[in-house]
Design a protein around this motif. Structure first.
Motif, PDB file in Angstrom:
ATOM      1  N   ALA A 190      42.336  41.982  57.025  1.00  0.00           N
ATOM      2  CA  ALA A 190      43.318  42.194  58.083  1.00  0.00           C
ATOM      3  C   ALA A 190      44.025  40.911  58.485  1.00  0.00           C
ATOM      4  CB  ALA A 190      42.651  42.820  59.304  1.00  0.00           C
ATOM      5  N   GLY A 191      43.644  39.795  57.847  1.00  0.00           N
ATOM      6  CA  GLY A 191      44.342  38.536  58.091  1.00  0.00           C
ATOM      7  C   GLY A 191      43.733  37.666  59.165  1.00  0.00           C
ATOM      8  N   PHE A 192      42.437  37.877  59.480  1.00  0.00           N
ATOM      9  CA  PHE A 192      41.774  37.108  60.514  1.00  0.00           C
ATOM     10  C   PHE A 192      40.702  36.207  59.914  1.00  0.00           C
ATOM     11  CE2 PHE A 192      43.598  40.713  62.593  1.00  0.00           C
ATOM     12  CZ  PHE A 192      43.998  40.262  63.836  1.00  0.00           C
ATOM     13  N   ASP A 193      40.315  35.207  60.682  1.00  0.00           N
ATOM     14  CA  ASP A 193      39.230  34.305  60.303  1.00  0.00           C
ATOM     15  C   ASP A 193      37.920  34.867  60.840  1.00  0.00           C
ATOM     16  OD1 ASP A 193      37.344  31.926  60.656  1.00  0.00           O
ATOM     17  OD2 ASP A 193      39.019  31.004  59.575  1.00  0.00           O
ATOM     18  N   LEU A 194      36.851  34.725  60.062  1.00  0.00           N
ATOM     19  CA  LEU A 194      35.557  35.247  60.498  1.00  0.00           C
ATOM     20  C   LEU A 194      35.063  34.575  61.775  1.00  0.00           C
ATOM     21  CD1 LEU A 194      33.622  35.655  57.118  1.00  0.00           C
ATOM     22  CD2 LEU A 194      34.729  37.421  58.508  1.00  0.00           C
ATOM     23  N   THR A 195      35.514  33.358  62.031  1.00  0.00           N
ATOM     24  CA  THR A 195      35.102  32.666  63.247  1.00  0.00           C
ATOM     25  C   THR A 195      35.906  33.118  64.465  1.00  0.00           C
ATOM     26  OG1 THR A 195      36.655  30.828  62.899  1.00  0.00           O
ATOM     27  CG2 THR A 195      34.448  30.627  61.916  1.00  0.00           C
ATOM     28  N   LYS A 196      36.976  33.863  64.221  1.00  0.00           N
ATOM     29  CA  LYS A 196      37.802  34.358  65.318  1.00  0.00           C
ATOM     30  C   LYS A 196      38.308  35.757  64.981  1.00  0.00           C
ATOM     31  CE  LYS A 196      41.483  33.055  68.517  1.00  0.00           C
ATOM     32  NZ  LYS A 196      42.622  32.133  68.788  1.00  0.00           N
ATOM     33  N   PRO A 197      37.411  36.735  65.020  1.00  0.00           N
ATOM     34  CA  PRO A 197      37.813  38.117  64.716  1.00  0.00           C
ATOM     35  C   PRO A 197      38.748  38.653  65.785  1.00  0.00           C
ATOM     36  CG  PRO A 197      35.585  38.065  65.596  1.00  0.00           C
ATOM     37  CD  PRO A 197      35.993  36.629  65.391  1.00  0.00           C
ATOM     38  N   PRO A 198      39.438  39.741  65.494  1.00  0.00           N
ATOM     39  CA  PRO A 198      40.405  40.271  66.465  1.00  0.00           C
ATOM     40  C   PRO A 198      39.746  40.720  67.761  1.00  0.00           C
ATOM     41  CG  PRO A 198      40.046  41.824  64.669  1.00  0.00           C
ATOM     42  CD  PRO A 198      39.395  40.549  64.269  1.00  0.00           C
ATOM     43  N   SER A 199      40.439  40.466  68.840  1.00  0.00           N
ATOM     44  CA  SER A 199      40.000  40.868  70.173  1.00  0.00           C
ATOM     45  C   SER A 199      41.237  41.119  71.015  1.00  0.00           C
ATOM     46  CB  SER A 199      39.134  39.784  70.814  1.00  0.00           C
ATOM     47  OG  SER A 199      38.919  40.053  72.190  1.00  0.00           O
ATOM     48  N   PHE A 200      41.126  42.054  71.960  1.00  0.00           N
ATOM     49  CA  PHE A 200      42.248  42.309  72.862  1.00  0.00           C
ATOM     50  C   PHE A 200      42.131  41.496  74.139  1.00  0.00           C
ATOM     51  CE2 PHE A 200      44.813  45.283  75.641  1.00  0.00           C
ATOM     52  CZ  PHE A 200      46.022  44.953  75.057  1.00  0.00           C
ATOM     53  N   LEU A 201      41.156  40.612  74.210  1.00  0.00           N
ATOM     54  CA  LEU A 201      41.009  39.736  75.367  1.00  0.00           C
ATOM     55  C   LEU A 201      42.256  38.857  75.494  1.00  0.00           C
ATOM     56  CD1 LEU A 201      39.106  38.741  77.638  1.00  0.00           C
ATOM     57  CD2 LEU A 201      38.266  37.016  76.034  1.00  0.00           C
ATOM     58  N   GLY A 202      42.909  38.933  76.628  1.00  0.00           N
ATOM     59  CA  GLY A 202      44.139  38.175  76.822  1.00  0.00           C
ATOM     60  C   GLY A 202      45.358  38.809  76.183  1.00  0.00           C
ATOM     61  N   GLY A 203      45.205  40.039  75.686  1.00  0.00           N
ATOM     62  CA  GLY A 203      46.317  40.723  75.044  1.00  0.00           C
ATOM     63  C   GLY A 203      47.309  41.297  76.042  1.00  0.00           C
ATOM     64  N   SER A 204      48.288  42.026  75.521  1.00  0.00           N
ATOM     65  CA  SER A 204      49.343  42.563  76.371  1.00  0.00           C
ATOM     66  C   SER A 204      49.761  43.947  75.875  1.00  0.00           C
ATOM     67  CB  SER A 204      50.558  41.622  76.376  1.00  0.00           C
ATOM     68  OG  SER A 204      51.092  41.493  75.063  1.00  0.00           O
ATOM     69  N   VAL A 205      50.548  44.621  76.689  1.00  0.00           N
ATOM     70  CA  VAL A 205      51.154  45.892  76.315  1.00  0.00           C
ATOM     71  C   VAL A 205      52.628  45.633  76.055  1.00  0.00           C
ATOM     72  CG1 VAL A 205      51.727  48.224  77.076  1.00  0.00           C
ATOM     73  CG2 VAL A 205      49.517  47.218  77.696  1.00  0.00           C
TER      74      VAL A 205
END
Length: 242
Positions: A99-114
Motif C-alpha cells: 500500500a506504499g507505507f513503511d513498516l515502521t510507520k503503518p497507516p493510521s487516521f490519527l491526526g487525519g481529516s475529512v
C-alpha cells in the motif's frame, strides 16, 4: 476500523468504517446493506466468521438507503466495547508495503481529516487506501467522479420495507470509482470500509468516502459528504484523535 461485522444471526458480513462521536457515546459508519434494520444487534466478528459468544458490539442507530441522495449508509452505536478509533485492524506487513507505507510507520487516521472533494482534477489518479474485512489493507487510484451504477446483485439484507425486486432498477449516481492497483481494491465483505486519500509524502490520510461495491475492475465509493449528511453528522464528528 476494517474488522468484520454483521447482524446477529446472519452469515453475511461487512466492514467497520470510520468511528464518530455521538455526544458522550461512540459509533461507527458502515453500509446500510450490511446491517439492514434499525435496532438490530451488530456482532464483531460477523456470525459467518466466528462461532464464539460475547461478540455483540453495538446497535443499529440509523439506516439510510436512498439512491436519490445517493447513499447506502448506516450508523452503529458502540455498546460495551473499548475502541481505538484511529487505528486499523491488524495489518499484514506485506499489505502495508504494497500500500506504499513503511513498516515502521503503518497507516493510521490519527491526526487525519475529512475531505469534501470540490475539484476532482486535483485528486484524480492519486493513491487511496482502504482496510476491509475481506481484502485487508489495499491501495488504488481515484479514477472517476460522478459514476452512475445500476444494482444488479446483492446477497445482504436491505433496510426494512425495501425488497430485492424493487432494487432491480435502482441506480446510484455521483459515486467515485477507484481503480485497482496490482491487487483488487475491494471485494464482497469490504462494504462499509472507509476510503482514505493519501495526501502527501508523509502519508497523511483524509477520509473521502465509504466503499459500497464493485463494478468490473473498479470499486465504487460513496463520497463522505453524502454519507455524513444522510446520517445527520458533521465532519468534526469523525474521530481523528485518541
Amino acid at each position: 476500523m476494517g474488522c468484520s461485522i454483521g447482524v446477529e444471526n446472519c452469515i453475511y458480513a461487512g466492514t467497520i468504517g470510520p468511528f464518530v462521536r455521538l455526544g458522550a457515546d461512540v459509533g461507527f459508519i458502515t453500509c446500510a446493506h450490511v446491517v439492514g434494520f434499525l435496532n438490530k444487534t451488530v456482532v464483531q466478528p460477523a456470525d459467518g466468521d466466528s462461532y464464539e459468544t460475547g461478540r455483540a458490539c453495538g446497535t443499529v442507530l440509523d439506516v439510510q438507503f436512498d439512491p436519490g441522495k445517493p447513499v447506502d449508509a448506516a450508523l452503529i452505536k458502540v455498546n460495551n466495547r473499548d475502541v481505538a478509533p484511529t487505528d486499523f485492524t491488524w495489518l499484514n506487513p506485506n499489505e502495508v508495503l504494497n500500500a506504499g507505507f513503511d513498516l515502521t510507520k503503518p497507516p493510521s487516521f490519527l491526526g487525519g481529516s475529512v475531505r469534501m472533494i470540490t475539484d476532482f482534477s486535483e485528486v484524480q489518479g492519486k493513491r487511496v487506501i482502504k482496510c476491509g474485512k475481506a481484502t485487508g489493507l489495499t491501495k488504488g487510484s481515484l479514477a472517476l467522479n460522478g459514476t452512475m451504477i445500476k444494482i444488479e446483485d446483492c446477497y445482504l439484507p436491505f433496510p426494512e420495507g425495501i425488497t430485492w425486486n424493487e432494487l432491480n432498477g435502482v441506480v446510484m449516481k455521483n459515486q467515485y470509482q477507484v481503480e485497482n492497483n496490482r491487487y483488487p481494491f475491494s471485494t464482497f465483505g469490504d462494504s462499509g470500509a472507509g476510503v482514505y486519500l493519501v495526501e502527501n509524502e508523509h502519508n497523511n490520510l483524509s477520509l473521502i468516502g465509504i466503499n459500497i461495491g464493485l463494478l468490473n475492475n473498479y470499486s465504487i465509493v460513496t463520497p463522505i459528504g453524502f454519507v455524513l449528511e444522510s446520517l445527520r453528522l458533521q465532519p468534526e464528528d469523525v474521530i481523528a484523535d485518541n
